[in-house]
Design an enzyme around this catalytic site. Structure first.
Site, mmCIF file in Angstrom:
data_model
loop_
_atom_site.group_PDB
_atom_site.id
_atom_site.type_symbol
_atom_site.label_atom_id
_atom_site.label_comp_id
_atom_site.label_asym_id
_atom_site.label_seq_id
_atom_site.Cartn_x
_atom_site.Cartn_y
_atom_site.Cartn_z
ATOM 1 N N PRO A 4 55.086 29.903 30.991
ATOM 2 C CA PRO A 4 53.916 29.162 30.513
ATOM 3 C C PRO A 4 52.637 29.896 30.897
ATOM 4 C CG PRO A 4 54.888 28.091 32.445
ATOM 5 C CD PRO A 4 55.782 29.239 32.096
ATOM 6 N N MET A 5 51.704 30.040 29.955
ATOM 7 C CA MET A 5 50.413 30.672 30.270
ATOM 8 C C MET A 5 49.308 29.969 29.494
ATOM 9 S SD MET A 5 51.189 34.763 30.605
ATOM 10 C CE MET A 5 52.310 34.881 29.215
ATOM 11 N N GLN A 46 55.210 21.749 29.667
ATOM 12 C CA GLN A 46 54.873 21.760 31.092
ATOM 13 C C GLN A 46 53.699 20.833 31.390
ATOM 14 O OE1 GLN A 46 52.767 24.848 33.373
ATOM 15 N NE2 GLN A 46 54.695 25.219 34.442
ATOM 16 N N CYS A 66 50.296 26.400 40.004
ATOM 17 C CA CYS A 66 49.036 26.959 39.511
ATOM 18 C C CYS A 66 48.045 27.123 40.664
ATOM 19 C CB CYS A 66 48.430 26.061 38.433
ATOM 20 S SG CYS A 66 46.845 26.703 37.875
ATOM 21 N N ASN A 76 60.755 34.744 38.792
ATOM 22 C CA ASN A 76 59.522 35.065 38.065
ATOM 23 C C ASN A 76 58.583 35.861 38.978
ATOM 24 O OD1 ASN A 76 56.487 33.424 37.560
ATOM 25 N ND2 ASN A 76 57.351 34.730 35.987
ATOM 26 N N GLY A 132 55.859 36.613 32.160
ATOM 27 C CA GLY A 132 54.536 36.134 31.780
ATOM 28 C C GLY A 132 53.662 37.247 31.243
HETATM 29 C C1 LIG Z 1 46.503 33.818 32.011
HETATM 30 C C2 LIG Z 1 47.605 33.117 32.756
HETATM 31 C C3 LIG Z 1 47.816 31.770 32.554
HETATM 32 C C4 LIG Z 1 48.839 31.107 33.238
HETATM 33 N N1 LIG Z 1 49.056 29.776 32.985
HETATM 34 C C5 LIG Z 1 50.124 29.164 33.591
HETATM 35 C C6 LIG Z 1 50.463 27.819 33.244
HETATM 36 O O1 LIG Z 1 49.835 27.177 32.385
HETATM 37 N N2 LIG Z 1 51.527 27.264 33.899
HETATM 38 C C7 LIG Z 1 52.263 27.957 34.832
HETATM 39 O O2 LIG Z 1 53.232 27.419 35.390
HETATM 40 N N3 LIG Z 1 51.963 29.221 35.158
HETATM 41 C C8 LIG Z 1 50.943 29.841 34.533
HETATM 42 N N4 LIG Z 1 50.699 31.152 34.811
HETATM 43 C C9 LIG Z 1 51.606 31.881 35.718
HETATM 44 C C10 LIG Z 1 52.749 32.544 34.925
HETATM 45 O O3 LIG Z 1 53.549 31.579 34.292
HETATM 46 C C11 LIG Z 1 53.632 33.381 35.864
HETATM 47 O O4 LIG Z 1 54.185 32.543 36.837
HETATM 48 C C12 LIG Z 1 52.858 34.493 36.558
HETATM 49 O O5 LIG Z 1 52.001 35.162 35.670
HETATM 50 C C13 LIG Z 1 53.818 35.500 37.202
HETATM 51 O O6 LIG Z 1 54.691 36.055 36.255
HETATM 52 P P1 LIG Z 1 54.413 37.500 35.577
HETATM 53 O O7 LIG Z 1 54.304 38.502 36.698
HETATM 54 O O8 LIG Z 1 55.604 37.738 34.696
HETATM 55 O O9 LIG Z 1 53.138 37.393 34.835
HETATM 56 C C14 LIG Z 1 49.670 31.814 34.155
HETATM 57 C C15 LIG Z 1 49.449 33.186 34.348
HETATM 58 C C16 LIG Z 1 48.437 33.838 33.664
HETATM 59 C C17 LIG Z 1 48.240 35.307 33.888
#
Ligand SMILES: Cc1cc2nc3c(=O)[nH]c(=O)nc-3n(C[C@H](O)[C@H](O)[C@H](O)COP(=O)(O)O)c2cc1C
Length: 325
Positions: free
Chosen positions: A17-18, A71, A101, A203, A227
């Site tokens: 989720p992002m 989510q 978050c 993750n 992500g």
């Molecule tokens: C721009 C952005 C927005 C994000 N929004 C959420 C979100 O809405 N919910 C969530 O659980 N994590 C959110 N995350 C965290 C990601 O889901 C993930 O846990 C984190 O980026 C680490 O994984 P990665 O290294 O593959 O990016 C966000 C991350 C980024 C960079």
């Protein structure tokens, strides 16, 4: 692999989720490239129950993107239960609770990663939501609040006892935000904790096939979630899956396909959220769509300056023309 009653392939590769990124258009593009599960961006429980239009719109799922999770975040038990019931009506395959978050505006209100400092409330929310809905409920969180409180190994069995169907762990503390390197060792410890029987999803910093394989082998997790490496790169899912299956590195597609997917991304986004927002929000994907192209800077500058979809489409045509073999 199963999350609750939802049947998934062995070792699913999921889109994380992002916020402002994992909207329906982008989820669809990732799904086409093989993402096994996609997540909505987080949705404020308080916004949902106050019927805030923006929050409600985020509930919309299409059948082409299943299995998909909605989510939610918040720190009030009743609000989270009500929001989960509303989310359930939108027909997700499961509901995910965000306890990770790190953003100040969320944490200061006691939501997201703030619950890592209030475990009794986190457990109460989880237990209450899991009881209130029929769809499986999952949790996504971090290792702990900070270096001194990396509590995930003790926390995971307690979350499991609340009735969750899977747990995703981002290998950072809240204090780390997105900096430094994710530490996967505690994710592995959770997976190997006696009595843990729900799927554990790893993750944090999976960026390609080799890092996905290391995460899989070093932790024993049941699946992974990607992500940031998916931003402007929905092909990451086919690349990772191919690598895990065969050890083969799939190259990125040629410029024509990248232009075509980028164009479709903007078209779908414009339909979904209106042209201006779509043009602005797709900006964060451009550099990645065209990563590795030499002398791309002038195009990038033009893409980032464009204020209408037509302008972007014209620049995309120029890119295709310029990088033709
Ligand atoms: C721009 C952005 C927005 C994000 N929004 C959420 C979100 O809405 N919910 C969530 O659980 N994590 C959110 N995350 C965290 C990601 O889901 C993930 O846990 C984190 O980026 C680490 O994984 P990665 O290294 O593959 O990016 C966000 C991350 C980024 C960079």
């Amino acid at each position: 692999m199963k999350i609750g009653t939802v049947e998934l392939p062995d070792f699913p590769v999921m889109l994380a989720p992002m916020e402002d990124i994992t909207d329906p258009p982008f989820r669809l593009l990732c799904k086409r490239q093989g993402a096994d599960v996609v997540f909505t961006e987080f949705i404020a429980s308080e916004g949902l129950i106050r019927e805030v239009a923006k929050s409600r719109k985020k509930l919309e799922l299409s059948d082409t993107e299943r299995p998909a999770a909605i989510q939610l975040f918040g720190n009030n038990v009743e609000a989270m239960v009500m929001a989960a019931r509303m989310a359930e009506e939108a027909g997700p395959d499961f509901i995910d609770l965000n306890f990770g978050c790190p953003v100040r505006k969320i944490v200061n209100k006691g939501g997201g990663a703030a619950l890592l400092q209030n475990v009794p409330l986190m457990l109460e929310i989880t237990r209450s939501v899991a009881r209130a809905v029929k769809v499986p409920v999952t949790v996504k969180t971090r290792l702990g609040w900070d270096e001194k409180s990396r509590i995930i190994v003790e926390l995971a069995p307690r979350l499991q006892d609340c009735g969750i169907a899977a747990l995703t762990i981002h290998g950072r503390t809240r204090a780390q935000l997105y900096g430094g390197k994710a530490d996967w060792t505690l994710i592995g410890e959770v997976k190997n904790t006696p009595g843990i029987h729900i799927p554990i999803i790893g993750n944090g910093d999976v960026t390609d096939g080799p890092s996905a394989l290391i995460m899989k082998q070093s932790t024993g997790v049941d699946g992974i979630m990607i992500g940031r490496a998916a931003v402007g790169n929905p092909w990451i899912f086919s690349q990772v899956k191919q690598y895990l299956a065969t050890g083969e590195h799939l190259p990125l597609p040629g410029v024509a396909e990248r232009v075509s997917v980028c164009r479709e991304h903007l078209q779908l986004s414009a339909q979904w959220k209106g042209e201006i927002t779509a043009v602005l929000e797709t900006r964060r994907h451009y550099a990645r769509y065209f990563s590795g192209l030499s002398d791309f800077k002038p195009f990038r500058i033009n893409l980032l300056a464009a204020v209408s979809a037509d302008q972007v489409f014209r620049i995309l045509e120029e890119i295709e023309e310029s990088y033709k073999l």
